[in-house]
Design a protein around this motif. Structure first.
Motif, PDB file in Angstrom:
ATOM      1  N   PRO A   1       0.823  -1.218   0.000  1.00  0.00           N
ATOM      2  CA  PRO A   1       0.000   0.000   0.000  1.00  0.00           C
ATOM      3  C   PRO A   1       0.855   1.264   0.000  1.00  0.00           C
ATOM      4  CG  PRO A   1      -0.103  -1.125   2.133  1.00  0.00           C
ATOM      5  CD  PRO A   1       0.611  -2.035   1.204  1.00  0.00           C
ATOM      6  N   GLY A   2       1.968   1.233   0.726  1.00  0.00           N
ATOM      7  CA  GLY A   2       2.828   2.414   0.801  1.00  0.00           C
ATOM      8  C   GLY A   2       3.348   2.817  -0.575  1.00  0.00           C
ATOM      9  N   ILE A   3       3.825   1.826  -1.309  1.00  0.00           N
ATOM     10  CA  ILE A   3       4.410   2.117  -2.617  1.00  0.00           C
ATOM     11  C   ILE A   3       3.328   2.537  -3.614  1.00  0.00           C
ATOM     12  CG2 ILE A   3       5.606   1.106  -4.589  1.00  0.00           C
ATOM     13  CD1 ILE A   3       7.073  -0.717  -2.576  1.00  0.00           C
ATOM     14  N   ARG A   4       2.197   1.844  -3.550  1.00  0.00           N
ATOM     15  CA  ARG A   4       1.146   2.174  -4.505  1.00  0.00           C
ATOM     16  C   ARG A   4       0.596   3.583  -4.255  1.00  0.00           C
ATOM     17  NH1 ARG A   4      -1.173  -1.911  -7.536  1.00  0.00           N
ATOM     18  NH2 ARG A   4      -3.261  -1.110  -7.173  1.00  0.00           N
ATOM     19  N   SER A   5       0.506   3.932  -3.014  1.00  0.00           N
ATOM     20  CA  SER A   5       0.030   5.288  -2.712  1.00  0.00           C
ATOM     21  C   SER A   5       1.056   6.317  -3.193  1.00  0.00           C
ATOM     22  CB  SER A   5      -0.250   5.392  -1.212  1.00  0.00           C
ATOM     23  OG  SER A   5       0.360   6.515  -0.642  1.00  0.00           O
ATOM     24  N   LEU A   6       2.343   6.024  -2.976  1.00  0.00           N
ATOM     25  CA  LEU A   6       3.388   6.945  -3.437  1.00  0.00           C
ATOM     26  C   LEU A   6       3.375   7.063  -4.968  1.00  0.00           C
ATOM     27  CD1 LEU A   6       5.874   8.741  -3.033  1.00  0.00           C
ATOM     28  CD2 LEU A   6       7.273   6.691  -2.841  1.00  0.00           C
ATOM     29  N   LEU A   7       3.220   5.915  -5.633  1.00  0.00           N
ATOM     30  CA  LEU A   7       3.205   5.933  -7.095  1.00  0.00           C
ATOM     31  C   LEU A   7       2.070   6.824  -7.616  1.00  0.00           C
ATOM     32  CD1 LEU A   7       3.981   2.276  -8.282  1.00  0.00           C
ATOM     33  CD2 LEU A   7       5.282   4.359  -8.781  1.00  0.00           C
ATOM     34  N   ASN A   8       0.914   6.702  -6.972  1.00  0.00           N
ATOM     35  CA  ASN A   8      -0.207   7.552  -7.380  1.00  0.00           C
ATOM     36  C   ASN A   8       0.127   9.033  -7.227  1.00  0.00           C
ATOM     37  OD1 ASN A   8      -1.759   5.365  -8.064  1.00  0.00           O
ATOM     38  ND2 ASN A   8      -2.733   5.220  -6.044  1.00  0.00           N
ATOM     39  N   LYS A   9       0.742   9.350  -6.085  1.00  0.00           N
ATOM     40  CA  LYS A   9       1.100  10.748  -5.843  1.00  0.00           C
ATOM     41  C   LYS A   9       2.107  11.246  -6.890  1.00  0.00           C
ATOM     42  CE  LYS A   9       1.052  10.120  -1.007  1.00  0.00           C
ATOM     43  NZ  LYS A   9       1.838  10.210   0.225  1.00  0.00           N
ATOM     44  N   LEU A  10       3.114  10.379  -7.170  1.00  0.00           N
ATOM     45  CA  LEU A  10       4.147  10.803  -8.126  1.00  0.00           C
ATOM     46  C   LEU A  10       3.534  11.045  -9.499  1.00  0.00           C
ATOM     47  CD1 LEU A  10       7.193   8.538  -7.167  1.00  0.00           C
ATOM     48  CD2 LEU A  10       6.802  10.944  -6.626  1.00  0.00           C
ATOM     49  N   GLU A  11       2.585  10.182  -9.867  1.00  0.00           N
ATOM     50  CA  GLU A  11       1.955  10.353 -11.173  1.00  0.00           C
ATOM     51  C   GLU A  11       1.176  11.667 -11.200  1.00  0.00           C
ATOM     52  OE1 GLU A  11      -0.648   7.714 -14.379  1.00  0.00           O
ATOM     53  OE2 GLU A  11      -0.383   7.023 -12.314  1.00  0.00           O
ATOM     54  N   ALA A  12       0.456  11.890 -10.110  1.00  0.00           N
ATOM     55  CA  ALA A  12      -0.344  13.114 -10.038  1.00  0.00           C
ATOM     56  C   ALA A  12       0.553  14.346 -10.135  1.00  0.00           C
ATOM     57  CB  ALA A  12      -1.139  13.133  -8.728  1.00  0.00           C
ATOM     58  N   ARG A  13       1.729  14.266  -9.482  1.00  0.00           N
ATOM     59  CA  ARG A  13       2.614  15.435  -9.460  1.00  0.00           C
ATOM     60  C   ARG A  13       3.516  15.513 -10.687  1.00  0.00           C
ATOM     61  NH1 ARG A  13       4.362  14.012  -4.216  1.00  0.00           N
ATOM     62  NH2 ARG A  13       6.464  14.106  -5.057  1.00  0.00           N
ATOM     63  N   GLY A  14       3.467  14.475 -11.513  1.00  0.00           N
ATOM     64  CA  GLY A  14       4.281  14.492 -12.736  1.00  0.00           C
ATOM     65  C   GLY A  14       5.770  14.334 -12.489  1.00  0.00           C
ATOM     66  N   TRP A  15       6.141  13.471 -11.530  1.00  0.00           N
ATOM     67  CA  TRP A  15       7.576  13.180 -11.295  1.00  0.00           C
ATOM     68  C   TRP A  15       8.182  12.613 -12.586  1.00  0.00           C
ATOM     69  CZ3 TRP A  15      10.455  13.836  -6.776  1.00  0.00           C
ATOM     70  CH2 TRP A  15      11.740  13.288  -6.787  1.00  0.00           C
ATOM     71  N   PRO A  16       9.379  13.044 -12.959  1.00  0.00           N
ATOM     72  CA  PRO A  16       9.955  12.629 -14.257  1.00  0.00           C
ATOM     73  C   PRO A  16      10.014  11.114 -14.433  1.00  0.00           C
ATOM     74  CG  PRO A  16      11.320  14.314 -13.232  1.00  0.00           C
ATOM     75  CD  PRO A  16      10.263  13.962 -12.232  1.00  0.00           C
ATOM     76  N   ARG A  17       9.645  10.683 -15.619  1.00  0.00           N
ATOM     77  CA  ARG A  17       9.632   9.254 -15.950  1.00  0.00           C
ATOM     78  C   ARG A  17      10.698   8.889 -16.968  1.00  0.00           C
ATOM     79  NH1 ARG A  17       4.125   6.915 -15.088  1.00  0.00           N
ATOM     80  NH2 ARG A  17       4.579   5.457 -16.770  1.00  0.00           N
ATOM     81  N   SER A  18      11.300   9.887 -17.580  1.00  0.00           N
ATOM     82  CA  SER A  18      12.367   9.571 -18.549  1.00  0.00           C
ATOM     83  C   SER A  18      13.297  10.770 -18.683  1.00  0.00           C
ATOM     84  CB  SER A  18      11.752   9.224 -19.909  1.00  0.00           C
ATOM     85  OG  SER A  18      11.153  10.384 -20.439  1.00  0.00           O
TER      86      SER A  18
END
Lengths: 491, 491
Positions: free
Chosen positions: A178-195
């Protein structure tokens, strides 16, 4: 150091086993680095002979009796107890698992590796499935023979990580998932760089080699006891801990992160072996205690230290001087490049955040295979659907799915969880120390290394993993630290 | 290949000895090439343990009995007889020389080596003399225990060259000494070049490394079974003959002849190991038969082929392209540079003509030491006066005189004559073939190598040296060929 007469005799007998292990280590290193290709014809025969010889000396009746006797002795020191514990563990496999099973396992895995390689090349799981079926079947027998308290998978886990149980792993993932999945959602929402464009950028190999040497120098490169070579798959090996420890790096020509962080990773493993107390040298407790604790050291150097802003500030002048392609990138650029977060298909390419979901997938499948709840034939479909559920990505074929890792072909079922354990413990050490990034920022790597030496390295295998961690940090596997670390880092 | 049941059992038992020998070879190679300095702490212990283990398996009662039994068998094939012969020889040392003596010798020589190194640095023979006295004394005991027919020195010679006797060596030198001295006088009278400016010329190391790789390519570089590394002293080692053979080269920065010809020399040794018949692999007869025959192969490639005008014509385009410093020198220049003749103090730097006089000196002194006719304390004076008599040069100190070679500190008395034997046999092969230079001139190295393979290499240790030579060439050690070869070359 050793007071017990029985343990003295044990060590006398062990000396030749150690020497043969030393030879095996060197042969392994040489096979991956410098051996001419056809040398394998002699090498395979020699390794098999020497492995048999080690087994023979381990099972020597007199030796086994000495171990039984030592186990009964009171007043053993911690080191003496450690020696007996480690040797008894080594013996357990051979005394409990019938020789026919050991032999069959050896035969199947040597064929399975070849089959796996071919199957992966052709992306055809069906070519590997019959071997994996056999391996799972034999692993079940091994688990029954070794014995366990709660779950047959525990017997296999314990082969790679002394004392680790399904219960531990479940507890870790119940926090992590749950911790990682929640963080992943936040990162996606905030647009953390993916490449990042540097992922595709070619580098000048000699320049990068020189840069890596300088970075390792900065961390303290023990010239007389350590070396770096090149091999198809990076690894660390204690040829004669703590006097001769070697790592390897691989250069593929693009994405300079890969050799840089794999060198830091292996250097973390190497530090452990280099700092085992010299008085333990050439004894059964003279090397790192387990895969998970070892991985905590490599991940600590690679991720906690290596991918921190503070470390990047220390090494960016070196990188920029050696690699002209970095001229237009600032430290903050490098930070994001080194810390991209992108749900992906391949475990070995995964970032710090998504990595443990790859392990979770494998752990669940392994457990279900061992109980028989999942059949080998069902694996590809299950793999793909779980990948989609956990990471939102779906393999196009089995080569980038269920066939990607070599472990199962080696018969290693129960190994993967030690990777996550390493990440969990690395984060724990980070918080227990409390000022790692401060020290890195000052360039005081000596203080960081001294902490690791004092808390982990020097003890070798004297204490089992959980006991070592409890003695040094007051607790063992608390995954909360890892979630906290990731949350804070990717804030 | 193996029909005798007894020999089959012998080979079954031998397999683990072979594997341990393989490990020893790799440890030796690694110690000289890549091992980090402090690795020696573990390595020394491991090598000692494994050496003891080999000895233990060799002396195994059942094994010894099998050998005795096989020796009695009729109808053994040549290979089978070879296997029994070689193993019996290996055993002889341990069964005839008492363990106390072996142990004492091991102890003295390990101390003697350190003492020798210090003594040489300080050019003080007196620091080494007590160790050499002990070594001579123990060697006398060894000779008595091993037994001999005519002269105690024969027992020592035989340790390095099966079947070689003082009588053989006397006969060789009785031809060589006058032949060489007469040639030296002629060369002096005719003003044959004694020095060349290139001796002092620095070279670009990577360029020379590339040139040497190209030269070895020309000769046929078996990529999958061979490699070249760098070490303080060049050597060849069959890690797993014929699948994995390695040589090393040393680069000192000036005089490019040295690495070039030492690479050719070691390549000659390597060819022997690379061409042993594959069916002999991992058996006691699966490597070169003796030091002398081995040296004949290295000298053949280095001198007979390598220093010939024909070879220089083939490689000079490579050398000139890689090494700009050669631009102003023609092939004839190179020929004289590669074939300078200059009576000098140091054996390892000696040319083809004077080299064997260095060996003659050592041979005579060794024999006199073993009989006690000369005391260790008399050596330096005798060395210097003999050097003056034989070569007309006189050492200024013991470092460039009696202390120059490491051999005696290793306890190797009886070893030196195998060097001259190598030169003698190389010249014999040259004449027996009859058209070596013709083939070299055509660049047909394959035909030269095939001749060596057929006459020497493929047989491994199946036949003792003299028998091998007689079978292949109709005679064994005829020094006349060497005198003739030198006379013709330096005409």
């Amino acid at each position: 150091m050793i007071r017990s007469q029985t343990v003295k005799e044990i060590l006398d007998h062990y000396r030749v086993i150690w020497a043969l292990g030393h030879a095996q280590a060197l042969m392994g290193w040489d096979s991956e680095t410098y051996m001419p290709e056809e040398g394998v014809k002699g090498r395979a025969a020699a390794r098999a002979e020497i492995a048999q010889l080690i087994q023979r000396f381990m099972l020597d009746e007199k030796f086994v009796k000495l171990l039984d006797k030592a186990e009964e002795e009171r007043d053993l020191t911690d080191v003496e107890r450690g020696i007996v514990r480690v040797l008894k563990r080594d013996l357990r496999f051979y005394t409990r698992v019938p020789p026919e099973v050991v032999k069959e396992l050896a035969k199947v895995t040597s064929e399975a590796f070849v089959a796996w390689r071919g199957a992966k090349e052709k992306a055809r799981f069906d070519l590997f499935a019959p071997y994996l079926e056999k391996i799972v079947e034999l692993s079940r027998v091994v688990a029954e023979k070794l014995g366990y308290e709660e779950h047959p998978y525990d017997a296999l886990l314990d082969l790679y990580e002394e004392g680790l149980t399904s219960r531990d792993v479940e507890s870790i993932f119940s926090t992590l998932e749950p911790g990682i999945r929640s963080l992943l959602n936040k990162l996606e929402a905030r647009g953390w760089p993916r490449s990042h464009p540097l992922e595709e950028a070619p580098y000048d190999r000699p320049a990068l080699e020189a840069a890596i040497a300088e970075v390792l120098d900065l961390l303290g490169y023990p010239r007389g006891r350590f070396r770096v070579d090149v091999s198809p798959h990076p690894f660390t090996i204690g040829i004669a801990t703590p006097y001769d420890v070697r790592i390897t790096v691989r250069y593929r020509g693009v994405d300079f992160r890969e050799p840089l962080f794999s060198a830091l990773h292996e250097y973390g493993h190497a530090l452990y072996e280099l700092n085992v107390a010299e008085e333990l040298a050439m004894t059964p407790v003279g090397t790192g205690v387990s895969l998970g604790v070892h991985e905590s050291q490599s991940r600590f150097v690679e991720n906690v230290v290596g991918r921190s802003r503070e470390f990047i500030q220390r090494i960016s002048p070196i990188l920029r001087r050696r690699l002209p392609l970095l001229s237009k990138y600032g430290d903050e650029d490098l930070f994001y490049y080194f810390n991209l977060v992108r749900p992906s298909l391949i475990r070995t390419e995964a970032d710090e955040v998504t990595y443990n979901l790859h392990i979770l997938l494998r752990y669940r499948l392994e457990r279900l295979m061992i109980t028989g709840e999942v059949k080998v034939s069902q694996l590809p479909e299950l793999w793909n659907s779980e990948m989609e559920r956990l990471l939102g990505v779906k393999p196009r074929n089995d080569a980038e799915g269920v066939l990607q890792d070599v472990h199962w072909s080696h018969g290693s079922i129960g190994y993967f969880p030690t990777y996550t354990l390493g990440n969990v413990v690395a984060a724990m050490i980070y918080y227990k120390h409390g000022n790692v990034r401060g020290l890195v920022s000052e360039g005081n790597f000596a203080a960081v290394k001294e902490y690791l030496r004092e808390k982990i390295h020097r003890w070798g295998s004297v204490y089992p993993p959980k006991e070592l961690l409890r003695r040094s940090f007051g607790e063992a596997y608390n995954a909360g630290y890892l979630v906290k670390y990731l949350e804070e880092k990717y804030r």
